[in-house]
Design a protein around this motif. Structure first.
Motif, PDB file in Angstrom:
ATOM      1  N   MET A 158     -11.492   6.321   7.960  1.00 58.48           N
ATOM      2  CA  MET A 158     -10.078   5.402   8.094  1.00 58.48           C
ATOM      3  C   MET A 158      -9.188   6.335   7.615  1.00 58.48           C
ATOM      4  SD  MET A 158      -9.143   2.426   8.248  1.00 58.48           S
ATOM      5  CE  MET A 158     -10.718   1.438   8.430  1.00 58.48           C
ATOM      6  N   VAL A 159      -7.945   6.310   8.286  1.00 60.09           N
ATOM      7  CA  VAL A 159      -6.941   6.828   8.208  1.00 60.09           C
ATOM      8  C   VAL A 159      -5.926   5.664   7.496  1.00 60.09           C
ATOM      9  CG1 VAL A 159      -4.831   7.617   9.097  1.00 60.09           C
ATOM     10  CG2 VAL A 159      -6.875   8.236  10.041  1.00 60.09           C
ATOM     11  N   ARG A 160      -5.670   5.994   6.086  1.00 64.42           N
ATOM     12  CA  ARG A 160      -4.792   5.012   5.438  1.00 64.42           C
ATOM     13  C   ARG A 160      -3.148   5.570   5.386  1.00 64.42           C
ATOM     14  NH1 ARG A 160      -8.264   6.863   0.635  1.00 64.42           N
ATOM     15  NH2 ARG A 160      -7.889   8.940   1.436  1.00 64.42           N
ATOM     16  N   PHE A 161      -2.297   4.564   6.018  1.00 58.05           N
ATOM     17  CA  PHE A 161      -1.034   4.652   6.052  1.00 58.05           C
ATOM     18  C   PHE A 161      -0.131   4.066   4.992  1.00 58.05           C
ATOM     19  CE2 PHE A 161      -2.172   5.652  10.737  1.00 58.05           C
ATOM     20  CZ  PHE A 161      -1.199   6.535  10.832  1.00 58.05           C
ATOM     21  N   GLY A 162       0.896   4.822   4.584  1.00 56.01           N
ATOM     22  CA  GLY A 162       1.930   4.070   3.757  1.00 56.01           C
ATOM     23  C   GLY A 162       2.892   4.133   4.704  1.00 56.01           C
ATOM     24  N   ILE A 163       3.814   2.932   4.825  1.00 51.21           N
ATOM     25  CA  ILE A 163       5.064   2.755   5.472  1.00 51.21           C
ATOM     26  C   ILE A 163       6.111   2.635   4.493  1.00 51.21           C
ATOM     27  CG2 ILE A 163       5.990   0.912   6.994  1.00 51.21           C
ATOM     28  CD1 ILE A 163       3.201  -0.153   7.550  1.00 51.21           C
ATOM     29  N   ILE A 164       7.246   3.557   5.141  1.00 49.85           N
ATOM     30  CA  ILE A 164       8.146   3.721   4.456  1.00 49.85           C
ATOM     31  C   ILE A 164       9.582   3.194   5.327  1.00 49.85           C
ATOM     32  CG2 ILE A 164       9.989   5.212   3.316  1.00 49.85           C
ATOM     33  CD1 ILE A 164       7.775   7.459   3.085  1.00 49.85           C
ATOM     34  N   GLY A 165       9.952   1.859   4.873  1.00 50.80           N
ATOM     35  CA  GLY A 165      10.683   0.902   5.691  1.00 50.80           C
ATOM     36  C   GLY A 165      10.152  -0.112   6.115  1.00 50.80           C
ATOM     37  N   THR A 166      10.934  -1.351   6.141  1.00 52.57           N
ATOM     38  CA  THR A 166      10.126  -2.516   6.467  1.00 52.57           C
ATOM     39  C   THR A 166      11.047  -3.302   7.606  1.00 52.57           C
ATOM     40  OG1 THR A 166      11.428  -3.689   4.712  1.00 52.57           O
ATOM     41  CG2 THR A 166       9.173  -2.910   4.190  1.00 52.57           C
ATOM     42  N   GLY A 167      11.860  -2.429   8.422  1.00 57.01           N
ATOM     43  CA  GLY A 167      12.525  -3.175   9.494  1.00 57.01           C
ATOM     44  C   GLY A 167      11.524  -3.629  10.675  1.00 57.01           C
ATOM     45  N   GLY A 168      12.371  -3.993  11.727  1.00 59.92           N
ATOM     46  CA  GLY A 168      11.397  -4.317  12.986  1.00 59.92           C
ATOM     47  C   GLY A 168      10.618  -3.418  13.475  1.00 59.92           C
ATOM     48  N   ILE A 169      11.036  -2.243  13.448  1.00 53.80           N
ATOM     49  CA  ILE A 169      10.067  -1.083  14.379  1.00 53.80           C
ATOM     50  C   ILE A 169       8.823  -0.956  13.164  1.00 53.80           C
ATOM     51  CG2 ILE A 169      11.044   1.003  12.930  1.00 53.80           C
ATOM     52  CD1 ILE A 169       9.667   0.526  16.794  1.00 53.80           C
ATOM     53  N   ALA A 170       9.255  -0.918  11.885  1.00 60.15           N
ATOM     54  CA  ALA A 170       7.791  -1.011  10.870  1.00 60.15           C
ATOM     55  C   ALA A 170       7.041  -2.356  11.314  1.00 60.15           C
ATOM     56  CB  ALA A 170       8.133  -1.080   9.495  1.00 60.15           C
ATOM     57  N   GLN A 171       7.432  -3.447  11.365  1.00 58.36           N
ATOM     58  CA  GLN A 171       6.660  -4.511  12.028  1.00 58.36           C
ATOM     59  C   GLN A 171       5.795  -4.393  13.135  1.00 58.36           C
ATOM     60  OE1 GLN A 171       6.050  -7.613  10.086  1.00 58.36           O
ATOM     61  NE2 GLN A 171       4.446  -7.560  11.196  1.00 58.36           N
ATOM     62  N   ARG A 172       6.559  -3.593  14.045  1.00 59.46           N
ATOM     63  CA  ARG A 172       5.687  -3.371  15.335  1.00 59.46           C
ATOM     64  C   ARG A 172       4.668  -2.569  14.965  1.00 59.46           C
ATOM     65  NH1 ARG A 172       9.625  -1.926  20.240  1.00 59.46           N
ATOM     66  NH2 ARG A 172       7.539  -1.933  21.114  1.00 59.46           N
ATOM     67  N   PHE A 173       5.063  -1.382  14.073  1.00 64.77           N
ATOM     68  CA  PHE A 173       4.222  -0.523  14.087  1.00 64.77           C
ATOM     69  C   PHE A 173       2.733  -1.077  13.418  1.00 64.77           C
ATOM     70  CE2 PHE A 173       2.146   2.314  10.871  1.00 64.77           C
ATOM     71  CZ  PHE A 173       1.671   3.455  11.490  1.00 64.77           C
ATOM     72  N   VAL A 174       2.914  -2.121  12.375  1.00 64.72           N
ATOM     73  CA  VAL A 174       1.949  -2.648  11.736  1.00 64.72           C
ATOM     74  C   VAL A 174       1.008  -3.607  12.767  1.00 64.72           C
ATOM     75  CG1 VAL A 174       1.162  -4.382  10.036  1.00 64.72           C
ATOM     76  CG2 VAL A 174       2.806  -2.628   9.501  1.00 64.72           C
TER      77      VAL A 174
END
Length: 319
Positions: A1-17
């Motif tokens: 399992m690759v565990r991601f930490g996300i820095i930033g919570t804009g629209g592109i971050a939502q698309r990433f999730v």
């Protein structure tokens, strides 16, 4: 399992999730935003278990990799901090806002022995990979010309893309996609002829580029004050390919050979589209690789150099 930490919570971050739902053995486990309330809202909406109140605490956690989705000027510094903390880095485009900063990032990636990749999504889409297979097999002969662009007016006043302090402007925001396409097929830029406009906020609002590359010529444009189609053309010595709007999220294309025969190519992407680059990144991480063979550091730097040259030309003319 690759565990991601996300820095930033804009629209592109939502698309990433959203894309992570289509990536095997990968999940978002942590998030940071300068506004803890925004980070908490993002975490709740996306079932992310940990919210951190500082970059340092996120980077000290057990995440394997970080996805950086913050404004352009912060990309390089955040990438360096994450690499030094022992994390792999998938950073949104543009990777940096200067070549000096980008070179600093890649130097740290080498020193720390950590994977670093710019999140330039087009080459990872299944249709783009199919187009590459057909062109490499000789379907349109030798590629000698690329034409691409996109323009989208009507951004609200105060939008980040219109803010020079955030390295706004059409070239770094959307034009860099076309720079990538040209570099991907034609190699590094030599002579670059740039025309365009600077808007009232001080960022480039339209740019038109004619570029002489190692293996051909590109004609590119991007804009924030007019409307323009998002098609791309890859021209060869024995035919051409049109990637239909929006070419950077490729779903449909037309291949025309020397005899004028047309072949329609279509692969509808699944998920948000960001899942393809993320899956590739995870494969590299599991394999212990430090760099993508598809989106190499050199390719990122070459496309960035071309884009920055065009932007600085326009800013210099305006001054």
């Amino acid at each position: 399992m690759v565990r991601f930490g996300i820095i930033g919570t804009g629209g592109i971050a939502q698309r990433f999730v959203a894309g992570l739902e289509h990536v095997a053995d990968a999940q978002a486990v942590a998030v940071f935003n300068r506004s803890t309330s925004k980070a908490s809202q993002f975490a709740t909406a996306n079932d992310i278990p940990h919210v951190y109140e500082s970059i340092e605490t996120l980077l000290a956690s057990n995440v394997d990799a970080v996805y950086i989705a913050t404004p352009h000027p912060s990309h390089a510094a955040l990438s360096i901090a994450a690499l030094k903390a022992g994390k792999a880095v998938l950073c949104e485009k543009p990777a940096a806002t200067s070549l000096t900063d980008f070179d600093a990032v890649t130097a740290v990636a080498r020193e720390t022995g950590r994977l670093y990749m710019e999140a330039m999504k087009p080459p990872f889409f299944p249709l783009y990979q199919l187009i590459r297979e057909r062109i490499v097999a000789g379907a349109i002969g030798e590629v000698r010309f690329v034409r691409a662009g996109f323009a989208n007016p009507g951004l609200p006043e105060g939008h980040a893309v219109l803010n020079p302090a955030l390295a706004g402007g059409g070239l770094l925001d959307i034009g860099i996609y076309s720079s990538f396409l040209a570099v991907d097929w034609l190699g590094a830029a030599g002579e670059i002829q740039t025309l365009g406009r600077i808007g009232t906020s001080g960022v480039d609002t339209f740019a038109s580029l004619n570029v002489q590359h190692e293996r051909g010529i590109s004609q590119l444009y991007c804009g924030l004050d007019i409307a323009g189609s998002g098609e791309a053309l890859i021209g060869g010595s024995a035919g051409y390919v049109i990637i239909h709007d929006k070419w950077w999220n490729p779903a449909k294309a037309t291949l025309v050979n020397a005899a004028g025969e047309r072949e329609e190519l279509a692969i509808v992407p699944i998920g948000s589209g960001l899942n393809y680059e993320t899956a590739h990144f995870c494969e590299l991480l599991r394999a212990g690789e430090l760099e993508s063979p598809i989106m190499s550091h050199a390719k990122t730097r070459t496309a960035l150099a071309m884009t920055l040259h065009a932007r600085d030309t326009l800013l210099g003319i305006a001054q």
